[in-house]
Design a protein around this motif. Structure first.
Motif, PDB file in Angstrom:
ATOM      1  N   MET A  20      37.700  24.761  44.731  1.00  0.00           N
ATOM      2  CA  MET A  20      37.942  25.480  45.922  1.00  0.00           C
ATOM      3  C   MET A  20      37.992  27.002  45.488  1.00  0.00           C
ATOM      4  O   MET A  20      38.656  27.377  44.522  1.00  0.00           O
ATOM      5  CB  MET A  20      38.949  25.160  46.566  1.00  0.00           C
ATOM      6  CG  MET A  20      38.972  23.796  47.186  1.00  0.00           C
ATOM      7  SD  MET A  20      40.526  23.508  48.397  1.00  0.00           S
ATOM      8  CE  MET A  20      41.661  23.233  47.145  1.00  0.00           C
ATOM      9  N   PRO A  21      37.264  27.975  46.048  1.00  0.00           N
ATOM     10  CA  PRO A  21      37.338  29.184  45.869  1.00  0.00           C
ATOM     11  C   PRO A  21      38.954  29.743  46.102  1.00  0.00           C
ATOM     12  O   PRO A  21      39.345  29.466  47.060  1.00  0.00           O
ATOM     13  CB  PRO A  21      36.261  29.977  46.655  1.00  0.00           C
ATOM     14  CG  PRO A  21      35.272  28.866  47.141  1.00  0.00           C
ATOM     15  CD  PRO A  21      36.301  27.803  47.212  1.00  0.00           C
ATOM     16  N   LYS A  22      39.272  30.348  45.122  1.00  0.00           N
ATOM     17  CA  LYS A  22      40.480  31.297  45.228  1.00  0.00           C
ATOM     18  C   LYS A  22      40.280  32.784  45.598  1.00  0.00           C
ATOM     19  O   LYS A  22      39.705  33.335  44.534  1.00  0.00           O
ATOM     20  CB  LYS A  22      41.495  30.799  44.022  1.00  0.00           C
ATOM     21  CG  LYS A  22      42.747  31.528  44.095  1.00  0.00           C
ATOM     22  CD  LYS A  22      43.545  30.770  42.790  1.00  0.00           C
ATOM     23  CE  LYS A  22      43.780  29.288  42.981  1.00  0.00           C
ATOM     24  NZ  LYS A  22      44.696  28.894  41.713  1.00  0.00           N
ATOM     25  N   ILE A  23      41.339  33.316  46.220  1.00  0.00           N
ATOM     26  CA  ILE A  23      40.960  34.587  46.992  1.00  0.00           C
ATOM     27  C   ILE A  23      42.368  35.362  46.958  1.00  0.00           C
ATOM     28  O   ILE A  23      43.410  34.768  47.207  1.00  0.00           O
ATOM     29  CB  ILE A  23      40.500  34.831  48.121  1.00  0.00           C
ATOM     30  CG1 ILE A  23      39.003  34.184  48.389  1.00  0.00           C
ATOM     31  CG2 ILE A  23      40.236  36.265  48.614  1.00  0.00           C
ATOM     32  CD1 ILE A  23      39.077  32.682  48.953  1.00  0.00           C
ATOM     33  N   TYR A  24      42.414  36.500  46.359  1.00  0.00           N
ATOM     34  CA  TYR A  24      43.645  37.290  46.123  1.00  0.00           C
ATOM     35  C   TYR A  24      43.440  38.666  47.049  1.00  0.00           C
ATOM     36  O   TYR A  24      42.589  39.447  46.636  1.00  0.00           O
ATOM     37  CB  TYR A  24      43.829  37.899  44.709  1.00  0.00           C
ATOM     38  CG  TYR A  24      44.405  36.889  43.739  1.00  0.00           C
ATOM     39  CD1 TYR A  24      45.654  36.218  43.379  1.00  0.00           C
ATOM     40  CD2 TYR A  24      43.465  35.757  43.132  1.00  0.00           C
ATOM     41  CE1 TYR A  24      46.125  35.296  42.664  1.00  0.00           C
ATOM     42  CE2 TYR A  24      43.530  34.922  42.315  1.00  0.00           C
ATOM     43  CZ  TYR A  24      45.049  34.539  41.960  1.00  0.00           C
ATOM     44  OH  TYR A  24      45.514  33.465  41.116  1.00  0.00           O
ATOM     45  N   TYR A  25      44.060  38.467  47.959  1.00  0.00           N
ATOM     46  CA  TYR A  25      43.958  39.755  49.171  1.00  0.00           C
ATOM     47  C   TYR A  25      44.990  40.721  48.458  1.00  0.00           C
ATOM     48  O   TYR A  25      44.932  41.886  48.910  1.00  0.00           O
ATOM     49  CB  TYR A  25      44.441  39.384  50.587  1.00  0.00           C
ATOM     50  CG  TYR A  25      43.048  38.997  51.396  1.00  0.00           C
ATOM     51  CD1 TYR A  25      42.002  39.467  50.961  1.00  0.00           C
ATOM     52  CD2 TYR A  25      43.228  38.324  52.887  1.00  0.00           C
ATOM     53  CE1 TYR A  25      40.647  39.177  51.627  1.00  0.00           C
ATOM     54  CE2 TYR A  25      42.183  38.373  53.397  1.00  0.00           C
ATOM     55  CZ  TYR A  25      40.755  38.742  52.790  1.00  0.00           C
ATOM     56  OH  TYR A  25      39.700  38.248  53.676  1.00  0.00           O
ATOM     57  N   GLY A  26      46.015  40.453  47.842  1.00  0.00           N
ATOM     58  CA  GLY A  26      46.910  41.323  47.306  1.00  0.00           C
ATOM     59  C   GLY A  26      46.823  41.538  45.772  1.00  0.00           C
ATOM     60  O   GLY A  26      45.391  41.338  45.212  1.00  0.00           O
ATOM     61  N   THR A  27      47.728  41.893  44.981  1.00  0.00           N
ATOM     62  CA  THR A  27      47.762  41.966  43.584  1.00  0.00           C
ATOM     63  C   THR A  27      47.503  40.426  42.815  1.00  0.00           C
ATOM     64  O   THR A  27      47.564  39.606  43.514  1.00  0.00           O
ATOM     65  CB  THR A  27      48.567  42.661  42.809  1.00  0.00           C
ATOM     66  OG1 THR A  27      50.082  41.894  43.212  1.00  0.00           O
ATOM     67  CG2 THR A  27      49.009  44.080  43.676  1.00  0.00           C
ATOM     68  N   LYS A  28      47.039  40.511  41.510  1.00  0.00           N
ATOM     69  CA  LYS A  28      47.107  39.516  40.706  1.00  0.00           C
ATOM     70  C   LYS A  28      48.461  38.524  40.854  1.00  0.00           C
ATOM     71  O   LYS A  28      48.437  37.446  40.309  1.00  0.00           O
ATOM     72  CB  LYS A  28      46.467  39.531  39.464  1.00  0.00           C
ATOM     73  CG  LYS A  28      47.505  40.342  38.626  1.00  0.00           C
ATOM     74  CD  LYS A  28      46.649  41.003  37.277  1.00  0.00           C
ATOM     75  CE  LYS A  28      45.885  42.080  37.756  1.00  0.00           C
ATOM     76  NZ  LYS A  28      45.335  42.861  36.435  1.00  0.00           N
ATOM     77  N   LYS A  29      49.583  39.220  41.022  1.00  0.00           N
ATOM     78  CA  LYS A  29      51.056  38.749  41.029  1.00  0.00           C
ATOM     79  C   LYS A  29      51.276  37.975  42.402  1.00  0.00           C
ATOM     80  O   LYS A  29      52.179  37.453  42.431  1.00  0.00           O
ATOM     81  CB  LYS A  29      52.012  39.568  40.624  1.00  0.00           C
ATOM     82  CG  LYS A  29      51.618  40.291  39.059  1.00  0.00           C
ATOM     83  CD  LYS A  29      52.865  41.138  38.780  1.00  0.00           C
ATOM     84  CE  LYS A  29      52.592  41.603  37.360  1.00  0.00           C
ATOM     85  NZ  LYS A  29      53.677  42.400  36.825  1.00  0.00           N
ATOM     86  N   GLU A  30      50.586  38.382  43.465  1.00  0.00           N
ATOM     87  CA  GLU A  30      50.809  37.733  44.838  1.00  0.00           C
ATOM     88  C   GLU A  30      49.990  36.607  44.983  1.00  0.00           C
ATOM     89  O   GLU A  30      49.077  36.344  44.446  1.00  0.00           O
ATOM     90  CB  GLU A  30      50.430  38.857  45.990  1.00  0.00           C
ATOM     91  CG  GLU A  30      51.306  40.260  45.684  1.00  0.00           C
ATOM     92  CD  GLU A  30      50.814  41.199  46.977  1.00  0.00           C
ATOM     93  OE1 GLU A  30      50.949  40.729  48.118  1.00  0.00           O
ATOM     94  OE2 GLU A  30      50.491  42.292  46.267  1.00  0.00           O
ATOM     95  N   PRO A  31      50.403  35.792  45.933  1.00  0.00           N
ATOM     96  CA  PRO A  31      49.906  34.492  46.219  1.00  0.00           C
ATOM     97  C   PRO A  31      48.635  34.589  46.529  1.00  0.00           C
ATOM     98  O   PRO A  31      48.076  35.354  47.173  1.00  0.00           O
ATOM     99  CB  PRO A  31      50.644  34.055  47.349  1.00  0.00           C
ATOM    100  CG  PRO A  31      52.145  34.570  47.219  1.00  0.00           C
ATOM    101  CD  PRO A  31      51.553  35.980  47.046  1.00  0.00           C
ATOM    102  N   ALA A  32      47.864  33.789  46.012  1.00  0.00           N
ATOM    103  CA  ALA A  32      46.252  33.474  46.516  1.00  0.00           C
ATOM    104  C   ALA A  32      46.260  32.522  47.503  1.00  0.00           C
ATOM    105  O   ALA A  32      47.084  31.738  47.863  1.00  0.00           O
ATOM    106  CB  ALA A  32      45.566  33.137  45.407  1.00  0.00           C
ATOM    107  N   PHE A  33      45.015  32.452  48.262  1.00  0.00           N
ATOM    108  CA  PHE A  33      44.695  31.319  49.111  1.00  0.00           C
ATOM    109  C   PHE A  33      43.280  30.692  48.906  1.00  0.00           C
ATOM    110  O   PHE A  33      42.717  31.300  48.193  1.00  0.00           O
ATOM    111  CB  PHE A  33      44.610  32.018  50.756  1.00  0.00           C
ATOM    112  CG  PHE A  33      43.685  32.908  50.794  1.00  0.00           C
ATOM    113  CD1 PHE A  33      42.554  32.468  51.617  1.00  0.00           C
ATOM    114  CD2 PHE A  33      43.965  34.325  50.919  1.00  0.00           C
ATOM    115  CE1 PHE A  33      41.459  33.384  51.819  1.00  0.00           C
ATOM    116  CE2 PHE A  33      43.029  35.220  51.099  1.00  0.00           C
ATOM    117  CZ  PHE A  33      41.687  34.698  51.745  1.00  0.00           C
ATOM    118  N   GLU A  34      43.085  29.573  49.251  1.00  0.00           N
ATOM    119  CA  GLU A  34      42.084  28.795  49.100  1.00  0.00           C
ATOM    120  C   GLU A  34      41.017  28.379  50.130  1.00  0.00           C
ATOM    121  O   GLU A  34      41.517  28.567  51.291  1.00  0.00           O
ATOM    122  CB  GLU A  34      42.097  27.742  48.124  1.00  0.00           C
ATOM    123  CG  GLU A  34      42.912  27.916  46.792  1.00  0.00           C
ATOM    124  CD  GLU A  34      43.218  26.492  45.839  1.00  0.00           C
ATOM    125  OE1 GLU A  34      43.620  25.504  46.639  1.00  0.00           O
ATOM    126  OE2 GLU A  34      43.239  26.537  44.799  1.00  0.00           O
TER     127      GLU A  34
END
Length: 705
Positions: free
Chosen positions: A1-15
């Motif tokens: 599943m593609p993983k997307i970071y709308y914030g920095t690399k330390k913030e949670p991603a969504f899939e």
């Protein structure tokens, strides 16, 4: 599943997950395959005859269809192959969806990337080239920001490219351009909001007291940007020299914001923006008044999807062209307000870094540094506004809807982020024991002629007989521009207020409605109404400039800032009166401010540790002349209520080689509590009791009669 970071690399991603029954189709001509206006259908359209159109983006020529998946019909895979073989089809492929809501999320082969402020632009360009990407534009609302594109046919590899780039030490944000359906915050048929009045023999007294506020101001000198779909700028309520300022179609990149009749989903076409603009600032010369009828209008048509780069650019256009207030009656799709089990109630929509940085830009750079006031409709899903990354962003005012009984509209969103309420439509719903509305609604502007909400879907008049006004607009879509109009009234009275001061003033100007069921906490906040229903008269009274009880201590140093060294500079504060707020001003001449870190060490008696004011942002920019306050540096709010007597030390670190500079001056502005932020009770009671003076910008005859 593609993983997307709308914030920095330390913030949670969504899939996101891939749908097994959706097909995305992009045509070369940008025409619909199944809804062509031509006399003869194309054979390739048969591949989609049994499909259901889920969403379309006409400007991009993209449509998404849901295809039957039973064994007796052609498979989704075979249909994709057939569509790709057609010369009319540029792309036919799979669709990603939100795993909770199952709503489609389209991806482009574009990426938004922001490097750290101190990164060398040449190094940034090299990293982009090495990734096989091409720079499309460099958004100037953030330092070292780029909008880039991958080669055609990259497909879902775009997610891997973005995540690989995010691993670089110099990359702060990086995400693909994702586009979701942009939902209008609209419920109809009822709306009401301006003044105490009698309708059908009933006295309705649940307004925001606009008529009384108009005795003081009608929004003169203020510009409201309405970012929405098209605005009919030829309407007489938007006429007059200087009424329309900097019109823009942010999607088509033209200066024509007028509605474009498209094949958009739903019956409403390009009607929404005209109604919203009317609620905010219609002239009131013929049939409808806005809350701020003498404010200027910056109409910005945005037909692009949620999360697009055009969305971010729309905010920057508003700020760069003089917007004081920005009204946004849109956001993520709402859940079904009557169905608590709707999965959308559990969906969390994050705010993309590209749009967030654009919002940061308008609050920092807009209005010559005082910041634009941004308002968003809270939503009409009877769900938590805190799940909406747009309306719940800390630099936004989220507006909920209340009704003509002074209680919550049945559909209105709620939550911690709710800041204030504004009257709008409502209707009864027996399963919730929610009573019918008392009013059929009031008018706002509609597209001229028969193209808008009036006439209704059955062809019946839903407003004036000439079809220039509608009585069928409402929801938090109407509440948001109404509150934006009050922000304009405030800034008309006091243009020196900063955006956060306007937001704070809103809090003080509200009436606490529905006290038994509002669930107000000890701080006066209700999840349903925020700090209550706005009162326009209170707002403009509070906004009137008053002598500030303040002390400024400023010293000229003209002291060197040596390369790779740290300097300390002190000021003494003698006053021991507890403060309301403070601001720190610095004037630094330096050849590369990206080398600098500024820290403030307060007196020990405050009990507050050293805090960082500035840390290597600005890149290669020369010189730093800035005032740090609670808007730019929220940590300074810790000093509210503190005694600030003692030594204040500014530390300036130069942490990189080759550049040096001079501290010209350093100052502290101490602001003490005001005792006059109370509306005179006699004046408020007088206006609220009589409300007899009705300005000529209100229609002479109520459309409800």
């Amino acid at each position: 599943m593609p993983k997307i970071y709308y914030g920095t690399k330390k913030e949670p991603a969504f899939e996101l997950v891939q749908s097994d029954d959706l097909i995305a189709v992009r045509t070369r001509s940008k025409r619909s395959l199944t809804r062509s206006t031509g006399p003869v259908a194309q054979p390739i359209s048969a591949e989609l005859d049994d499909g259901v159109l889920v969403v379309s983006y006409p400007e991009a020529g993209v449509e998404v269809y849901r295809i039957p998946t039973d064994r007796h019909v052609k498979s989704v895979s075979d249909r994709k192959s057939a569509l790709r073989a057609s010369p009319e089809v540029q792309f036919a492929g799979s669709v990603l969806v939100d795993p909770v809501s199952k709503e489609p999320v389209l991806y482009t082969e574009n990426i938004f990337i922001k490097f750290i402020d101190t990164a060398d632009p040449d190094d940034c360009a090299e990293i982009i080239r090495d990734a096989g990407l091409t720079i499309k534009s460099q958004p100037d609302y953030a330092t070292n920001a780029y909008f880039v594109e991958a080669p055609t046919g990259t497909g879902q590899k775009i997610f891997d490219i973005a995540n690989d780039l995010l691993k670089h030490d110099n990359v702060e944000y990086c995400h693909p351009e994702l586009i979701r359906p942009r939902a209008r915050k609209q419920i109809f048929p009822q709306q009401w909001h301006l003044k105490k009045t009698s309708i059908n023999g009933l006295l309705i007294d649940a307004s925001v007291n606009v008529a009384a506020a108009h005795e003081i101001t009608q929004g003169e000198g203020v510009s409201i940007a309405v970012i929405d779909d098209g605005v009919d700028i030829d309407h007489p309520e938007f006429s007059g020299t200087g009424k329309i300022v900097a019109p823009r179609d942010a999607t088509l990149l033209t200066n024509n914001p007028r509605p474009k009749d498209t094949f958009g989903i739903g019956p409403n076409g390009d009607n929404h923006g005209t109604a919203c603009a009317g609620v905010a600032c219609a002239n009131g010369i013929d049939g409808a008044s806005g809350v701020a009828p003498k404010a200027r209008l910056i109409p910005i048509r945005l037909a692009s999807g949620l999360g697009s780069q055009r969305e971010a650019e729309a905010f920057k256009w508003a700020a760069d062209n003089g917007a004081d207030v920005i009204s946004c009656s849109w956001g993520p799709p709402d859940g079904r307000w009557w169905d608590k089990n709707d999965v959308k109630h559990r969906s969390i929509f994050q705010l993309p870094a590209s749009t967030r940085l654009a919002m940061d830009y308008v609050t920092q750079k807009g209005r010559n540094g005082k910041g634009c006031v941004i308002l968003f409709a809270a939503g009409n899903g009877n769900e938590s506004v805190d799940n909406d990354g747009y309306a719940s962003y800390s630099k936004v005012i989220a507006v909920t809807a209340c009704n003509d009984r002074g209680t919550r509209s049945v559909y209105s969103d709620f939550g911690k982020a709710a800041w204030c309420a504004f009257p709008s439509s409502d209707f009864g719903y027996a399963p919730f024991q929610h009573p019918d509305a008392l009013t059929p609604g009031i008018w706002t502007t509609d597209r001229i002629g028969r193209h808008g909400y009036n006439p209704d879907e059955r062809g019946h008049a839903a407003g004036d007989p000439a079809f220039n006004y509608t009585n069928s607009f409402g929801g938090t879509s109407s509440a948001c521009p109404g509150a934006a109009g009050i922000a304009a009234l405030i800034l008309s009275v006091n243009p020196d207020l900063k955006w956060l001061e306007v937001k704070t003033l809103f809090k003080k100007a509200c009436d606490k409605i529905d006290p038994q069921n509002g669930d107000y906490n000890s701080e006066g906040h209700s999840p349903k109404y925020g700090y209550g229903r706005l009162n326009a008269l209170n707002a403009v009274e509070l906004a009137k400039p008053q002598p500030r009880n303040a002390v400024t201590i400023n010293r000229r140093f003209d002291a060197p800032i040596l390369d790779m060294q740290t300097g300390s500079f002190a000021l003494e504060v003698a006053d021991d009166t507890p403060i309301e707020s403070l601001a720190i001003s610095v004037d630094i001449q330096h050849t590369y401010i990206g080398d600098l870190i500024l820290s403030l060490q307060p007196p020990a008696g405050t009990g507050i540790d050293t805090l960082v004011l500035y840390s290597r942002s600005g890149g290669a920019t020369k010189n730093l002349k800035q005032t740090f306050d609670t808007v730019t540096t929220p940590e300074l709010a810790k000093f509210s209520g503190k005694k600030c007597q003692g030594t204040w030390t500014l530390q300036i670190q130069d942490v990189a080689a080759q550049d040096s500079g001079t501290l010209v001056s350093f100052g502290i502005n101490l602001i003490f509590p005001r005792t006059d932020w109370i509306v005179p009770a006699e004046k408020a009671k007088k206006h609220q009791a009589s409300n007899k003076t009705v300005k000529k910008n209100f229609p002479k005859k109520s459309p409800n009669k």
